[in-house]
Design an enzyme around this catalytic site. Sequence first.
Site, PDB file in Angstrom:
ATOM      1  N   ASN A   1      73.969 -86.498  47.937  1.00 11.49           N
ATOM      2  CA  ASN A   1      74.342 -85.283  48.659  1.00 11.49           C
ATOM      3  C   ASN A   1      74.336 -85.626  50.149  1.00 11.49           C
ATOM      4  O   ASN A   1      73.279 -85.701  50.756  1.00 11.49           O
ATOM      5  CB  ASN A   1      73.319 -84.185  48.333  1.00 11.49           C
ATOM      6  CG  ASN A   1      73.532 -82.925  49.157  1.00 11.49           C
ATOM      7  OD1 ASN A   1      74.552 -82.774  49.834  1.00 11.49           O
ATOM      8  ND2 ASN A   1      72.564 -82.021  49.107  1.00 11.49           N
TER       9      ASN A   1
ATOM     10  N   LYS B   1      75.253 -83.893  52.531  1.00  6.66           N
ATOM     11  CA  LYS B   1      75.070 -82.699  53.370  1.00  6.66           C
ATOM     12  C   LYS B   1      76.143 -82.690  54.470  1.00  6.66           C
ATOM     13  O   LYS B   1      77.268 -83.091  54.197  1.00  6.66           O
ATOM     14  CB  LYS B   1      73.637 -82.644  53.913  1.00  6.66           C
ATOM     15  CG  LYS B   1      72.623 -82.755  52.754  1.00  6.66           C
ATOM     16  CD  LYS B   1      71.211 -82.459  53.114  1.00  6.66           C
ATOM     17  CE  LYS B   1      70.347 -82.547  51.865  1.00  6.66           C
ATOM     18  NZ  LYS B   1      68.954 -82.288  52.114  1.00  6.66           N
TER      19      LYS B   1
ATOM     20  N   HIS C   1      72.017 -75.095  45.976  1.00  7.47           N
ATOM     21  CA  HIS C   1      71.091 -75.939  46.743  1.00  7.47           C
ATOM     22  C   HIS C   1      70.219 -75.040  47.634  1.00  7.47           C
ATOM     23  O   HIS C   1      70.692 -74.029  48.151  1.00  7.47           O
ATOM     24  CB  HIS C   1      71.871 -76.948  47.596  1.00  7.47           C
ATOM     25  CG  HIS C   1      70.989 -77.981  48.214  1.00  7.47           C
ATOM     26  ND1 HIS C   1      70.241 -77.732  49.336  1.00  7.47           N
ATOM     27  CD2 HIS C   1      70.694 -79.245  47.835  1.00  7.47           C
ATOM     28  CE1 HIS C   1      69.527 -78.817  49.627  1.00  7.47           C
ATOM     29  NE2 HIS C   1      69.789 -79.748  48.725  1.00  7.47           N
TER      30      HIS C   1
ATOM     31  N   GLU D   1      69.271 -75.279  50.577  1.00  5.68           N
ATOM     32  CA  GLU D   1      69.766 -75.063  51.947  1.00  5.68           C
ATOM     33  C   GLU D   1      70.839 -73.979  51.980  1.00  5.68           C
ATOM     34  O   GLU D   1      71.017 -73.303  52.989  1.00  5.68           O
ATOM     35  CB  GLU D   1      70.270 -76.392  52.537  1.00  5.68           C
ATOM     36  CG  GLU D   1      69.093 -77.284  52.906  1.00  5.68           C
ATOM     37  CD  GLU D   1      69.404 -78.774  52.923  1.00  5.68           C
ATOM     38  OE1 GLU D   1      70.587 -79.155  52.929  1.00  5.68           O
ATOM     39  OE2 GLU D   1      68.429 -79.559  52.924  1.00  5.68           O
TER      40      GLU D   1
ATOM     41  N   GLU E   1      64.551 -79.509  42.260  1.00 12.66           N
ATOM     42  CA  GLU E   1      64.285 -79.925  43.633  1.00 12.66           C
ATOM     43  C   GLU E   1      63.283 -78.962  44.260  1.00 12.66           C
ATOM     44  O   GLU E   1      63.682 -77.930  44.821  1.00 12.66           O
ATOM     45  CB  GLU E   1      65.565 -79.869  44.472  1.00 12.66           C
ATOM     46  CG  GLU E   1      66.626 -80.842  44.084  1.00 12.66           C
ATOM     47  CD  GLU E   1      67.541 -81.160  45.284  1.00 12.66           C
ATOM     48  OE1 GLU E   1      67.673 -82.332  45.607  1.00 12.66           O
ATOM     49  OE2 GLU E   1      68.082 -80.220  45.881  1.00 12.66           O
TER      50      GLU E   1
ATOM     51  N   GLY F   1      63.642 -83.255  52.427  1.00 11.31           N
ATOM     52  CA  GLY F   1      63.914 -83.485  53.852  1.00 11.31           C
ATOM     53  C   GLY F   1      62.860 -84.251  54.622  1.00 11.31           C
ATOM     54  O   GLY F   1      61.799 -84.604  54.098  1.00 11.31           O
TER      55      GLY F   1
ATOM     56  N   SER G   1      63.043 -86.058  48.549  1.00 16.13           N
ATOM     57  CA  SER G   1      62.399 -87.296  49.030  1.00 16.13           C
ATOM     58  C   SER G   1      62.338 -88.380  47.957  1.00 16.13           C
ATOM     59  O   SER G   1      61.396 -89.171  47.930  1.00 16.13           O
ATOM     60  CB  SER G   1      61.005 -87.013  49.580  1.00 16.13           C
ATOM     61  OG  SER G   1      61.075 -86.104  50.653  1.00 16.13           O
TER      62      SER G   1
HETATM   63  P1  PGA Z   1      66.229 -85.551  50.494  1.00 17.35           P
HETATM   64  O1  PGA Z   1      67.191 -84.315  50.111  1.00 17.35           O
HETATM   65  O2  PGA Z   1      66.443 -86.620  49.447  1.00 17.35           O
HETATM   66  O3  PGA Z   1      66.694 -85.993  51.855  1.00 17.35           O
HETATM   67  O4  PGA Z   1      64.824 -85.036  50.504  1.00 17.35           O
HETATM   68  C1  PGA Z   1      67.407 -83.981  48.770  1.00 17.35           C
HETATM   69  C2  PGA Z   1      68.350 -82.807  48.659  1.00 17.35           C
HETATM   70  O5  PGA Z   1      68.300 -81.904  49.492  1.00 17.35           O
HETATM   71  O6  PGA Z   1      69.177 -82.748  47.727  1.00 17.35           O
END
Ligand code: PGA
Length: 251
Positions: free
Chosen positions: A9, A11, A94, A96, A164, A170, A211
């Site tokens: 992803n 983003k 997601h 976010e 998640e 993040g 992460s």
């Molecule tokens: P990250 O993000 O691996 O940077 O923690 C995962 C995600 O938001 O899908």
Amino acid sequence: MSKKIVIGNWKMNPLTLKEAEKLFAGTAGLIAGDKKVEVVVCPPFLYLEKLRKISKRISVGAQNGFFEDTGAFTGEVSLEMLYDIGARYVILGHSERRAMGETDMDVNKKVKSAIKASFTPVLCIGESARDENHEYLNFIRKELEACLAGISRNSVSKLIIAYEPIWAIGEGAHSATPEEFLEMSIFIKKILSDKFGVEAGGKIRIIYGGSADEKNAGEFLKIGKADGFLLGRASLNPKKFNKIIQIAGEI
Ligand code: PGA
């Protein structure tokens, strides 16, 4: 056993199409040709069509998509449109996006629309915090049931659930443990089998995100029995991304 899947992803990265092409080609160049692991990259919408043509080994996916096909919905991009330009996977719900106001009801409409358009929907679920009374399990149950409301068992063969936990996503966060993932994935599997039956429910892949990196990937697969990963930061680093794919191919 179904194939492991590694989804990147990106983003809202990178800043330019040129950089996106370089990152995608660099990533594709490292990945082994054997198709032991399903590999997907989800870039920003406007890079999708160009990137899709760079590699046959990596499929492309969208990070969102609107549930209506066409119409007066300023600023939206429909799932049908995304399918037309070659996206075959879509990340839905997601955290976010939920933080920007997307509700379970919106996500539910999107999952239905994605199934109708023949996508592989990657439905994200996760709690924002854990509590001693295990209220977060109720939260996950409700979130999952709301996002999958009205969906029939014969339409979920491609569905993927990405667990998640929001607290694990993040910069500055720490991942869940493989044991925490295993427990949660058993819980999710039970909800899915209750809803869709043991056969259809049991086929739905459950992947981990938050992460995840090349250091903890092996344990998530071995101990956590994860079917794969949804990667944020690690997907922007071709070497790390490839290492995780390699690990998934070996376990
Ligand atoms: P990250 O993000 O691996 O940077 O923690 C995962 C995600 O938001 O899908």
